[in-house]
Design a protein around this motif. Structure first.
Motif, short mmCIF file in Angstrom:
data_model
loop_
_atom_site.label_atom_id
_atom_site.label_comp_id
_atom_site.label_asym_id
_atom_site.label_seq_id
_atom_site.Cartn_x
_atom_site.Cartn_y
_atom_site.Cartn_z
N GLY A 233 -9.32 -2.90 8.57
CA GLY A 233 -8.77 -2.16 7.44
C GLY A 233 -7.41 -1.56 7.72
O GLY A 233 -7.03 -0.56 7.11
N ARG A 234 -6.66 -2.16 8.64
CA ARG A 234 -5.34 -1.62 8.99
C ARG A 234 -4.26 -2.66 8.78
O ARG A 234 -4.40 -3.81 9.23
CB ARG A 234 -5.35 -1.14 10.44
N LEU A 235 -3.22 -2.27 8.10
CA LEU A 235 -2.05 -3.12 7.88
C LEU A 235 -0.87 -2.54 8.65
O LEU A 235 -0.55 -1.36 8.53
CB LEU A 235 -1.71 -3.17 6.38
N LYS A 236 -0.24 -3.38 9.47
CA LYS A 236 0.94 -2.97 10.22
C LYS A 236 2.15 -3.71 9.69
O LYS A 236 2.13 -4.95 9.58
CB LYS A 236 0.76 -3.26 11.71
N LEU A 237 3.19 -2.96 9.35
CA LEU A 237 4.45 -3.54 8.91
C LEU A 237 5.51 -3.17 9.95
O LEU A 237 5.65 -1.99 10.31
CB LEU A 237 4.87 -2.97 7.55
N ARG A 238 6.24 -4.17 10.43
CA ARG A 238 7.25 -3.92 11.45
C ARG A 238 8.56 -4.62 11.10
O ARG A 238 8.58 -5.81 10.76
CB ARG A 238 6.77 -4.41 12.83
N ALA A 239 9.65 -3.85 11.21
CA ALA A 239 10.99 -4.40 11.06
C ALA A 239 11.40 -5.05 12.37
O ALA A 239 10.75 -4.86 13.41
CB ALA A 239 11.96 -3.27 10.69
N PRO A 240 12.48 -5.84 12.38
CA PRO A 240 12.92 -6.49 13.62
C PRO A 240 13.19 -5.51 14.76
O PRO A 240 13.06 -5.88 15.93
CB PRO A 240 14.20 -7.21 13.19
N ASP A 241 13.54 -4.25 14.46
CA ASP A 241 13.81 -3.28 15.51
C ASP A 241 12.55 -2.58 16.02
O ASP A 241 12.62 -1.69 16.89
CB ASP A 241 14.82 -2.22 15.03
N GLY A 242 11.39 -2.98 15.49
CA GLY A 242 10.13 -2.40 15.96
C GLY A 242 9.66 -1.21 15.15
O GLY A 242 8.52 -0.77 15.31
N ASN A 243 10.51 -0.65 14.32
CA ASN A 243 10.09 0.47 13.48
C ASN A 243 9.26 -0.04 12.30
O ASN A 243 9.34 -1.22 11.94
CB ASN A 243 11.31 1.22 12.94
N GLY A 244 8.47 0.84 11.73
CA GLY A 244 7.65 0.40 10.59
C GLY A 244 6.60 1.39 10.19
O GLY A 244 6.71 2.59 10.43
N LEU A 245 5.56 0.86 9.56
CA LEU A 245 4.49 1.67 8.99
C LEU A 245 3.13 1.12 9.38
O LEU A 245 2.97 -0.09 9.50
CB LEU A 245 4.59 1.69 7.45
N ASP A 246 2.18 2.02 9.59
CA ASP A 246 0.77 1.65 9.70
C ASP A 246 0.07 2.21 8.48
O ASP A 246 0.24 3.39 8.13
CB ASP A 246 0.13 2.23 10.96
N LEU A 247 -0.73 1.36 7.83
CA LEU A 247 -1.43 1.77 6.61
C LEU A 247 -2.91 1.41 6.73
O LEU A 247 -3.28 0.52 7.49
CB LEU A 247 -0.82 1.11 5.38
N THR A 248 -3.73 2.11 5.99
CA THR A 248 -5.17 1.84 6.01
C THR A 248 -5.64 1.49 4.61
O THR A 248 -5.10 1.95 3.61
CB THR A 248 -5.96 3.05 6.53
N ALA A 249 -6.68 0.65 4.56
CA ALA A 249 -7.24 0.23 3.28
C ALA A 249 -7.94 1.38 2.62
O ALA A 249 -8.76 2.08 3.25
CB ALA A 249 -8.21 -0.94 3.49
N GLY A 250 -7.63 1.63 1.35
CA GLY A 250 -8.25 2.71 0.61
C GLY A 250 -9.56 2.28 -0.01
O GLY A 250 -9.84 1.09 -0.11
#
Length: 250
Positions: A233-250
């Motif tokens: 239930g976890r979505l990881k989004l990452r930009a080329p520089d390694g920064n990003g967001l971790d999200l969870t399924a609602g």
């Protein structure tokens, strides 16, 4: 903060127990933790994960930092000494849980595998885990409400109170969601494991304080091409520089 160095390799490695059972290639999620026969409450929205790699390494996560190193599983023991641990900033409950679990792993706990259940125990503590794909199947990207959990910036993982109010849902080539203050929508394209977000339009409610900072962070992160991975239930989004967001399924 920089990540900790790699763990020292143990002299013995591999993942065959005396009974011939193998943990290689298996991943498990916690279903219960007890201490002296009483349930131990984990930090909110966390589960302990153990993944045994085919090359004899163990990777683990107790809610924030990643842990890993060579593992020996002979004689029914998990021997993971000099564990390598990243040093991302965590909120106090997850930080405390990371410390507790790292000490547990380094205590050479016993393990037993029965069907898809793995029991790891040491002293009065017993951790029961289940095969990850059975315990928590991967959610679909489309149609799932993904709520913001953590913002990744360099080696820092930050979580703001109320960030779970920020969310989005992808459907085909459209994305709709909320920054926690304003609603937004836009176009998103996908190629393989890449998502490319176009310009997002938002409503015009005035945001102040933490809500304004969160909106700026979220909209700034949902730009251009991002790599995405889904595990349970976890979505990881990452930009080329390694920064990003971790999200969870609602």
């Amino acid at each position: 903060m920089p990540a900790a160095g790699l763990a020292l390799l143990l002299g013995a490695c591999g993942s065959e127990s005396g009974a011939g059972e193998s943990l290689d290639g298996k991943s498990f999620l916690s279903v219960s933790v007890t201490e002296d026969g009483k349930a131990r409450q984990l930090a909110p929205n966390t589960r302990i994960q153990l993944q045994f790699m085919d090359d004899g390494r163990l990777t683990a996560n107790a809610g924030c930092n990643s842990m890993g190193g060579k593992v020996a599983t002979s004689s029914g023991k998990l021997s993971v000494k000099d564990l390598a641990i990243t040093e991302m900033g965590c909120d106090p409950p997850r930080h405390t849980q990371d410390d507790w679990f790292a000490k547990f792993l380094q205590g050479e706990p016993s393990w037993k595998l029965e069907a898809d259940k793995l029991t790891v125990s040491q002293g009065g503590t017993a951790l029961v885990l289940q095969d990850r794909e059975t315990a928590d199947p991967d959610r679909p990207l489309d149609g799932t409400k993904w709520s913001l959990e953590t913002v990744i910036s360099g080696e820092t993982a930050s979580h703001s109170t109320g960030s779970e109010k920020a969310h989005f849902t992808i459907g085909g080539e459209r994305v709709t969601g909320s920054t926690g203050c304003n609603e937004f929508q836009g176009v998103v394209a996908r190629t393989g494991d890449k998502l490319t977000f176009g310009e997002l339009s938002t409503t015009r409610k005035a945001c102040t304080g933490d809500a304004a900072k969160l909106e700026q962070t979220l909209l700034g992160a949902l730009k251009g091409e991002l790599t995405y991975t889904i595990e349970a239930g976890r979505l990881k989004l990452r930009a080329p520089d390694g920064n990003g967001l971790d999200l969870t399924a609602g």
